[in-house]
Design a protein around this motif. Structure first.
Motif, mmCIF file in Angstrom:
data_model
loop_
_atom_site.group_PDB
_atom_site.id
_atom_site.type_symbol
_atom_site.label_atom_id
_atom_site.label_comp_id
_atom_site.label_asym_id
_atom_site.label_seq_id
_atom_site.Cartn_x
_atom_site.Cartn_y
_atom_site.Cartn_z
ATOM 1 N N ARG A 268 0.849 -1.181 0.000
ATOM 2 C CA ARG A 268 0.000 0.000 0.000
ATOM 3 C C ARG A 268 0.885 1.231 0.000
ATOM 4 O O ARG A 268 1.841 1.295 0.767
ATOM 5 N N ASP B 276 -2.615 5.720 -4.725
ATOM 6 C CA ASP B 276 -3.090 4.349 -4.825
ATOM 7 C C ASP B 276 -3.137 4.022 -6.322
ATOM 8 O O ASP B 276 -2.780 4.859 -7.147
ATOM 9 N N SER B 277 -3.611 2.827 -6.647
ATOM 10 C CA SER B 277 -3.518 2.456 -8.069
ATOM 11 C C SER B 277 -4.427 3.342 -8.912
ATOM 12 O O SER B 277 -4.153 3.607 -10.079
ATOM 13 N N LYS B 278 -5.523 3.870 -8.339
ATOM 14 C CA LYS B 278 -6.398 4.728 -9.126
ATOM 15 C C LYS B 278 -5.719 6.058 -9.410
ATOM 16 O O LYS B 278 -5.814 6.587 -10.519
ATOM 17 N N SER B 279 -5.007 6.596 -8.397
ATOM 18 C CA SER B 279 -4.385 7.896 -8.656
ATOM 19 C C SER B 279 -3.242 7.749 -9.655
ATOM 20 O O SER B 279 -2.964 8.658 -10.432
ATOM 21 N N ALA C 113 -3.327 5.547 -12.117
ATOM 22 C CA ALA C 113 -4.014 5.428 -13.413
ATOM 23 C C ALA C 113 -4.437 6.808 -13.917
ATOM 24 O O ALA C 113 -4.321 7.116 -15.111
ATOM 25 N N ASP C 114 -4.897 7.678 -13.011
ATOM 26 C CA ASP C 114 -5.244 9.045 -13.416
ATOM 27 C C ASP C 114 -4.025 9.817 -13.873
ATOM 28 O O ASP C 114 -4.097 10.639 -14.791
ATOM 29 N N ASP D 203 -3.438 8.814 -17.272
ATOM 30 C CA ASP D 203 -4.524 9.369 -18.084
ATOM 31 C C ASP D 203 -4.294 10.826 -18.416
ATOM 32 O O ASP D 203 -4.800 11.324 -19.414
ATOM 33 N N ILE E 43 -1.592 -2.269 -10.774
ATOM 34 C CA ILE E 43 -1.229 -1.132 -11.637
ATOM 35 C C ILE E 43 -0.827 -1.645 -13.019
ATOM 36 O O ILE E 43 -1.209 -1.078 -14.052
ATOM 37 N N GLU F 17 -3.835 -2.484 -15.103
ATOM 38 C CA GLU F 17 -4.473 -1.301 -15.684
ATOM 39 C C GLU F 17 -3.832 -0.949 -17.014
ATOM 40 O O GLU F 17 -4.481 -0.421 -17.911
#
Lengths: 435, 107
Positions: free
Chosen positions: A92, A98-101, A103-104, A107, A127, A130
């Protein structure tokens, strides 16, 4: 209250100079890179890699992966242009990561280097997933190759790989002579995904299994389907490098000599340093980044762009494409850029010729179909940014006075009418005045 | 049988030829004009069969003008023919009427 407003003012003052140091459209090479490590000793064990990055002008910010103050953006602005995650065992991240941030982050057009090692945590696997890369599910498995290993290793887990992708953009113009040393986990790519690419593949004799236990069933990942290092170029041209081995970037493997088993060639220095340096140049947009000017079209003999074309007009088309050399925009030279004259399907597809100064041009005849067309340039060369340009233009049919006056095929019919008239004239005279 | 049919054909042709020579000259002139007009129309049909019917309008105008003038010439011949009992006109009026009609309509 006073303290709060004063600290807010100070922070915003700090942020203003930061804004001028990020990458921009005119200067696409990344500047500030966040390096996440799970162990600060990586700074010294991978010092050659980091120092080559610093010598090329990157601003490296080293942080532990579970540092509680980690943040990629503040007040909506990204603080970094690139991210290097050398933290294969972190479960963690600290702070707001985190993995979403992450990915953003990709992006938004920013670049990422992600590396797993002999153990890859679920977070790192997530990650990578993704980005379209599938690490081997077995967490104790490593890549083993009994015919393509380095002779200095007794375990057959230190692979000497030389199956590199053929791309001057990704790996540079100089060929990497020595094999690249690799010890780590295998991953595979979905073959229908056309954004990911294998940069370093395993040889056909490689497989992914636990080296310390006997194999009970045939391994799932075998042969050339195993990718050791892959890249992904997203549709917004963000670049991601995913490696299965952190040791590939280490000083020890950079400096060591290599001899592949079964081959007589012994190399003083492995290809790791050249491989890692060239790959980092590609991923941080120092190479292979294209920019296109606007599409210019006009009738032959004119210079202004007309608002509408007529069918069977002759027109000329040109576009300017520049390539970023790391420091400046150079003219892009290639012979495979194509333009389509498109309405539901391309009516005309022509390869553009270049004058070697960045201008690509061609000329063609508008087809015999009227409607609303587009000039489309869709360029997706391996390792280069994708160019997707289009410009709309209507095409009208002939006006009533633009048709040809006399149709050549119909001359016999015209002749027949006139001879009939002449014949009638002669006949009337003869009939009336014969004796 | 063959010999008799070929002899019949020859006899037929000879009798037609001699009958036709007896017709007055003015009728022969009209006949010549009709043959010329139909011949022109046939040439145009053969040309269209060769190159296709691209400017169909031109083809129609060519053929119909030839056929039209042939038809009107035949009408004139009928009215002028003295052996035709239905039409009893004076020569001058007949000539003028026929020719005026052809002139206006054929063009």
């Amino acid at each position: 209250m006073m303290n709060l407003s004063r600290s807010v003012a100070l922070i915003s003052l700090f942020l203003l100079p930061l804004l001028s140091f990020s990458f921009s459209v005119d200067n696409p090479t990344d500047r500030r890179v966040l390096v996440l490590l799970d162990d600060l000793s990586l700074k010294s064990s991978h010092s050659i890699f980091f120092s080559t990055l610093k010598s090329r002008g990157f601003d490296l910010d080293f942080k532990l992966a579970d540092d509680s103050k980690l943040a990629l953006q503040r007040y909506g602005q990204y603080l970094y242009d690139g991210l290097i995650v050398f933290a294969p065992s972190t479960e963690r991240f600290g702070g707001s990561l985190d993995s979403k941030s992450i990915a953003d982050f990709v992006d938004s057009g920013r670049d990422l280097i992600l590396s797993a090692d002999t153990s890859a945590s679920d977070l790192i696997r997530g990650i990578a997933l993704e980005c379209g890369v599938d690490f081997d599910e077995d967490s104790s498995a490593m890549v083993i190759d009994h015919s393509s290993f380095s002779v200095s290793d007794g375990d057959h887990t230190l692979i000497a790989a030389d199956d590199l992708v053929k791309s001057d953009a990704i790996l540079g113009k100089t060929k990497i002579e020595a094999p690249v040393l690799f010890r780590g986990v295998a991953h595979s790519l979905n073959p229908t995904n056309n954004l990911v690419l294998k940069v370093l593949s395993a040889s056909p004799s490689a497989y992914s299994a636990n080296p310390s236990s006997k194999l009970s069933s045939p391994p799932q990942l075998t042969g050339s389907a195993i990718s050791l290092v892959s890249v992904m170029q997203a549709r917004n041209n963000a670049r991601v490098v995913i490696s299965g081995s952190l040791q590939l970037f280490s000083d020890r493997l950079f400096r060591s000599g290599v001899q592949k088993a079964g081959s007589p060639n012994k190399y003083e220095k492995s290809g790791n340093e050249q491989f890692a340096t060239e790959l980092s140049k590609w991923v941080f947009h120092e190479r292979g980044h294209l920019k296109a000017g606007s599409l210019v079209h006009h009738r032959v003999g004119e210079t202004d762009e007309p608002a509408i074309y007529r069918i069977k007009d002759d027109l000329e088309f040109s576009v300017e494409i520049l390539e970023w050399s790391g420091k400046s925009w150079e003219p892009y030279v290639a012979d495979d850029v194509q333009v389509q004259f498109y309405m539901m399907s391309p009516y005309v597809l022509k390869t553009l010729s270049t004058d070697k100064k960045g201008m690509f041009h061609t000329s063609f005849k508008v087809p015999d179909v009227y409607g609303v067309f587009q000039f489309k340039v869709e360029y997706g060369k391996l390792g280069y940014t994708t160019l997707s340009l289009s410009k709309q233009i209507p095409v009208r049919p002939y006006r009533h006075n633009e048709y040809e006056r006399f149709i050549p095929t119909a001359y016999p019919y015209y002749g027949a009418c006139f001879t009939t008239m002449a014949g009638f004239f002669v006949f009337s005279f003869v009939y009336l005045y014969h004796k | 049988m063959v010999k008799s049919t070929s002899k019949d054909a020859q006899d037929l042709f000879r009798s037609l030829h001699s009958a036709y020579s007896a017709t007055p000259t003015n009728l022969k002139i009209i006949d010549l004009y009709v043959v010329f007009a139909v011949f022109t129309a046939l040439i145009q049909v053969a040309y269209m069969a060769l190159v296709g019917s691209f400017p169909f309008n031109s083809f129609l105008s060519g053929v119909l003008s030839c056929v039209g003038t042939a038809v009107l010439a035949v009408c004139l011949r009928i009215q002028v023919n003295k052996e035709n009992k239905e039409f009893k006109h004076k020569t001058v009026v007949t000539n003028l009427r026929g020719i005026v009609a052809m002139f206006v309509i054929a063009v």
